[in-house]
Design a protein around this motif. Sequence first.
Motif, PDB file in Angstrom:
ATOM      1  N   TRP A 258      -4.419   5.029  -1.095  1.00 39.34           N
ATOM      2  CA  TRP A 258      -3.415   4.054  -0.643  1.00 39.34           C
ATOM      3  C   TRP A 258      -2.677   4.518   0.602  1.00 39.34           C
ATOM      4  O   TRP A 258      -2.345   3.697   1.464  1.00 39.34           O
ATOM      5  N   PHE A 259      -2.407   5.807   0.741  1.00 35.71           N
ATOM      6  CA  PHE A 259      -1.800   6.289   1.982  1.00 35.71           C
ATOM      7  C   PHE A 259      -2.730   6.031   3.165  1.00 35.71           C
ATOM      8  O   PHE A 259      -2.288   5.657   4.256  1.00 35.71           O
ATOM      9  N   THR A 260      -4.024   6.231   2.952  1.00 31.76           N
ATOM     10  CA  THR A 260      -4.996   5.991   4.026  1.00 31.76           C
ATOM     11  C   THR A 260      -5.082   4.513   4.356  1.00 31.76           C
ATOM     12  O   THR A 260      -5.129   4.130   5.537  1.00 31.76           O
TER      13      THR A 260
ATOM     14  N   THR B 146       0.827  -1.210   0.000  1.00 34.55           N
ATOM     15  CA  THR B 146       0.000   0.000   0.000  1.00 34.55           C
ATOM     16  C   THR B 146       0.859   1.257   0.000  1.00 34.55           C
ATOM     17  O   THR B 146       0.520   2.250  -0.654  1.00 34.55           O
ATOM     18  N   LEU B 147       1.995   1.218   0.696  1.00 29.81           N
ATOM     19  CA  LEU B 147       2.881   2.377   0.739  1.00 29.81           C
ATOM     20  C   LEU B 147       3.537   2.617  -0.616  1.00 29.81           C
ATOM     21  O   LEU B 147       3.628   3.760  -1.088  1.00 29.81           O
TER      22      LEU B 147
ATOM     23  N   SER C 137      -9.942  10.826   2.552  1.00 33.74           N
ATOM     24  CA  SER C 137      -9.261  10.031   3.576  1.00 33.74           C
ATOM     25  C   SER C 137     -10.155   9.822   4.796  1.00 33.74           C
ATOM     26  O   SER C 137     -10.235   8.717   5.352  1.00 33.74           O
ATOM     27  N   ALA C 138     -10.851  10.878   5.211  1.00 40.67           N
ATOM     28  CA  ALA C 138     -11.741  10.783   6.367  1.00 40.67           C
ATOM     29  C   ALA C 138     -12.870   9.795   6.109  1.00 40.67           C
ATOM     30  O   ALA C 138     -13.281   9.048   7.008  1.00 40.67           O
ATOM     31  N   ALA C 139     -13.368   9.756   4.868  1.00 38.80           N
ATOM     32  CA  ALA C 139     -14.442   8.824   4.519  1.00 38.80           C
ATOM     33  C   ALA C 139     -13.955   7.381   4.607  1.00 38.80           C
ATOM     34  O   ALA C 139     -14.663   6.496   5.113  1.00 38.80           O
ATOM     35  N   ILE C 140     -12.732   7.133   4.128  1.00 42.16           N
ATOM     36  CA  ILE C 140     -12.177   5.777   4.189  1.00 42.16           C
ATOM     37  C   ILE C 140     -11.951   5.356   5.635  1.00 42.16           C
ATOM     38  O   ILE C 140     -12.316   4.248   6.045  1.00 42.16           O
TER      39      ILE C 140
ATOM     40  N   THR D  97       2.921   8.940   8.851  1.00 43.55           N
ATOM     41  CA  THR D  97       3.156   9.057   7.412  1.00 43.55           C
ATOM     42  C   THR D  97       1.965   9.709   6.733  1.00 43.55           C
ATOM     43  O   THR D  97       2.123  10.571   5.862  1.00 43.55           O
ATOM     44  N   LEU D  98       0.767   9.303   7.115  1.00 42.62           N
ATOM     45  CA  LEU D  98      -0.448   9.898   6.563  1.00 42.62           C
ATOM     46  C   LEU D  98      -0.518  11.380   6.909  1.00 42.62           C
ATOM     47  O   LEU D  98      -0.892  12.207   6.067  1.00 42.62           O
TER      48      LEU D  98
END
Length: 304
Positions: free
Chosen positions: A153-155, A134-135, A190-193, A167-168
């Motif tokens: 992918w960061f999330t 993912t990173l 990101s918040a949704a994920i 990192t995020l």
Amino acid sequence: MKFLKLLAIGLWLTIGLYGIFYNITYIDEAKYLIKGWLITTGQVGYYSTPEFFYQHMPGGLLWFGLGQKLFGPNLFIARVQSWLLGILILGFSVKLTRTIRPQAEKWILPIMALAPVATLYYSSAVPQALAALTLVLAFYYMFRNNYFFSTVWFTLTFIVRENFLFTLALYFIYLLVNKHKIWLKQALLSAAIIGLFFLPGWPEILNVLKNFPGVSWFLPVSPAEKNILGLNIQQPSHSLALYFQAIKEFGEIYLSFILIFISALLQKKYRNKKFIFLILVAALNFLAHTWSAFNLTPRAIVPY
């Protein structure tokens, strides 16, 4: 050079296959397999079952649970899942290198092959391979200016492993400073994920964040948990022989990282902001995870 590439790929695949059959089974593998199986088969509610310890984020548990749900509870299947991800890590690392600097592509496979011990962890039933993939994907899409998938992918890296919360955070600082027009949109994505994994278990999933030193000062933690968490910030004394053992087993990992950092510093013609951000993230995680590992035992470097 073509021979070196083929040799590196062969070494990577061979060590991975060896690990599938001959890696020593340890408690972490059992934890991910058992918890993943119980969650995905509905026998245990990750968020609703009392005393179901949330030691890590649910990404790894769900990944291995899915494999077991499809093919049955089996250590072999779980290790193959990681090994296949390891192959993707190899491929996308090459694609990422080609995107950053095509001339450096010929060196990436030989350098990665210098870390065979890390390859063994990519054939274990633990989420290291999932987190690494993912990173790598996050940076790959970032360098291709696809910030939608980069944010995804960061999330997901954080969803797989809570260690990458910082990192995020760095990623969004980068967006705020350099891509401020898309910052809010990516933050909402990101918040949704994160909400998909956090909201069903609020506030119980906050237990995961209690693993960070100092968090217990701000969140409700039982006396028993405080006693365990306090062990993480103590400075244990280890014998000198244990440090030599760690160097002997994991020295090649540090050698490969050092070579990559040196080659990065020499790229005077390619010092754009994305490249500097990549090096910053790599250095931060390299130092922070090593520090955390040595607080436990010098031989805990690789899993961290």
